[in-house]
Design a protein around this motif. Sequence first.
Motif, PDB file in Angstrom:
ATOM      1  N   UNK A  61       0.858  -1.222  -0.086  1.00 30.26           N
ATOM      2  CA  UNK A  61       0.065  -0.038   0.200  1.00 30.26           C
ATOM      3  C   UNK A  61       1.040   1.249   0.196  1.00 30.26           C
ATOM      4  N   UNK A  62       0.536   2.283  -0.773  1.00 24.60           N
ATOM      5  CA  UNK A  62       1.199   3.353  -0.835  1.00 24.60           C
ATOM      6  C   UNK A  62       0.292   4.577  -0.135  1.00 24.60           C
ATOM      7  N   UNK A  63       0.658   5.344   0.802  1.00 21.64           N
ATOM      8  CA  UNK A  63       0.108   6.435   1.503  1.00 21.64           C
ATOM      9  C   UNK A  63       0.774   7.614   1.363  1.00 21.64           C
ATOM     10  N   UNK A  64       0.214   8.486   0.700  1.00 23.13           N
ATOM     11  CA  UNK A  64       0.770  10.054   0.241  1.00 23.13           C
ATOM     12  C   UNK A  64       0.378  11.082   1.350  1.00 23.13           C
ATOM     13  N   UNK A  65       1.220  11.711   1.738  1.00 23.53           N
ATOM     14  CA  UNK A  65       0.853  12.621   2.795  1.00 23.53           C
ATOM     15  C   UNK A  65       1.196  14.111   2.441  1.00 23.53           C
ATOM     16  N   UNK A  66       0.147  14.971   2.861  1.00 25.40           N
ATOM     17  CA  UNK A  66       0.365  16.459   2.595  1.00 25.40           C
ATOM     18  C   UNK A  66       0.355  16.926   3.782  1.00 25.40           C
ATOM     19  N   UNK A  67       1.410  17.719   4.067  1.00 26.60           N
ATOM     20  CA  UNK A  67       1.668  18.192   5.491  1.00 26.60           C
ATOM     21  C   UNK A  67       2.468  19.693   5.516  1.00 26.60           C
ATOM     22  N   UNK A  68       2.377  20.318   6.494  1.00 25.20           N
ATOM     23  CA  UNK A  68       3.001  21.241   6.684  1.00 25.20           C
ATOM     24  C   UNK A  68       3.894  21.528   8.165  1.00 25.20           C
ATOM     25  N   UNK A  69       4.973  21.811   8.091  1.00 25.34           N
ATOM     26  CA  UNK A  69       5.785  21.765   9.443  1.00 25.34           C
ATOM     27  C   UNK A  69       5.148  22.733  10.445  1.00 25.34           C
ATOM     28  N   UNK A  97       5.281  17.972   0.536  1.00 23.47           N
ATOM     29  CA  UNK A  97       5.289  19.129   1.280  1.00 23.47           C
ATOM     30  C   UNK A  97       4.360  20.199   0.744  1.00 23.47           C
ATOM     31  N   UNK A  98       3.504  20.596   1.598  1.00 21.60           N
ATOM     32  CA  UNK A  98       2.414  21.685   1.168  1.00 21.60           C
ATOM     33  C   UNK A  98       2.400  22.706   2.148  1.00 21.60           C
ATOM     34  N   UNK A 165      13.194  22.542  -6.831  1.00 14.40           N
ATOM     35  CA  UNK A 165      12.385  22.430  -5.552  1.00 14.40           C
ATOM     36  C   UNK A 165      11.066  23.347  -6.047  1.00 14.40           C
ATOM     37  N   UNK A 166      11.241  24.501  -6.753  1.00 10.01           N
ATOM     38  CA  UNK A 166       9.892  25.088  -7.166  1.00 10.01           C
ATOM     39  C   UNK A 166       8.983  24.210  -7.629  1.00 10.01           C
ATOM     40  N   UNK A 167       9.369  23.382  -8.639  1.00 11.70           N
ATOM     41  CA  UNK A 167       8.393  22.673  -9.383  1.00 11.70           C
ATOM     42  C   UNK A 167       7.894  21.520  -8.528  1.00 11.70           C
ATOM     43  N   UNK A 168       8.469  21.109  -7.547  1.00  8.27           N
ATOM     44  CA  UNK A 168       8.247  20.002  -6.685  1.00  8.27           C
ATOM     45  C   UNK A 168       7.038  20.586  -5.769  1.00  8.27           C
ATOM     46  N   UNK A 169       7.175  21.915  -5.301  1.00  6.73           N
ATOM     47  CA  UNK A 169       6.348  22.597  -4.282  1.00  6.73           C
ATOM     48  C   UNK A 169       5.007  22.997  -5.095  1.00  6.73           C
ATOM     49  N   UNK A 176      -2.784  18.591  -4.549  1.00  5.41           N
ATOM     50  CA  UNK A 176      -3.477  18.764  -3.494  1.00  5.41           C
ATOM     51  C   UNK A 176      -4.880  19.341  -3.567  1.00  5.41           C
ATOM     52  N   UNK A 177      -4.758  20.385  -4.777  1.00  5.48           N
ATOM     53  CA  UNK A 177      -6.259  21.356  -5.011  1.00  5.48           C
ATOM     54  C   UNK A 177      -6.903  20.209  -5.912  1.00  5.48           C
ATOM     55  N   UNK A 178      -6.187  19.415  -6.708  1.00  8.45           N
ATOM     56  CA  UNK A 178      -7.121  18.349  -7.573  1.00  8.45           C
ATOM     57  C   UNK A 178      -7.553  17.455  -7.070  1.00  8.45           C
ATOM     58  N   UNK A 179      -7.034  17.235  -5.586  1.00  8.83           N
ATOM     59  CA  UNK A 179      -7.591  16.124  -4.702  1.00  8.83           C
ATOM     60  C   UNK A 179      -9.088  16.629  -4.108  1.00  8.83           C
TER      61      UNK A 179
END
Length: 213
Positions: A61-69, A97-98, A165-169, A176-179
């Motif tokens: 299983x893959x778990x994708x995590x969207x978080x902010x520190x 990282x979001x 890094x800009x592209x990754x962010x 995140x918006x698409x979800x």
Amino acid sequence: MRSFTRKDLIQLLIAVAIGYGVSQWLLRSVPVGRDVSASHAAQAIVRDTESPSSTVDGSTLTLVVFTDYQCPVCKLANPEMDAAVAKDGRVRVVYRDWPVFGLLSERAARVAIASHRQGIYPAVHRRLMDERRRLEDPVLREAVEASGGDWQVLQDDLRTHAAEIDRQLARNRMDAYALGLPGTPGYLAGTRLVSGALDASGFAKLFAEARDR
């Protein structure tokens, strides 16, 4: 004001017990999150092989995590997630990282993403999630070095690979918006999407339901 009798207390305890039983039944019977199997975006996101991730032999299983520190809810949920992932033993975690809490969040996210080049992202992520101080550079440096990284090399990577890094962010934000996530934290397990925190048992239930799908 009348005092409680022994009968009143017994009835109160029975009511509490019934309420607890009903709440536990609801937790077991109500699905965790929502099904996004029809979303092409979700299917692409869960197949992500470019973002930082944990390495698990024989993962199912893959778990994708969207978080902010700087997200307090993310910080509360992270050790619960780690505990559930460790107990399961077959979950690969993909980190997205979001940064939605301002400039300090974005700086921390950039440092974490850059640390991936030194192979220490999961350790840095965990330390920053556990951190309760302001995420100024001395704190970020401490997290990198305590994870076995080289701060000066990371500074070079931040400059040299700034566009990547800009592209990754940007990709993290758009995915995140698409979800349809309203903010952090967000968790995509297979085809099950959760917005908000879970405890360890909630994550375990999420994993089970995702596998059933």
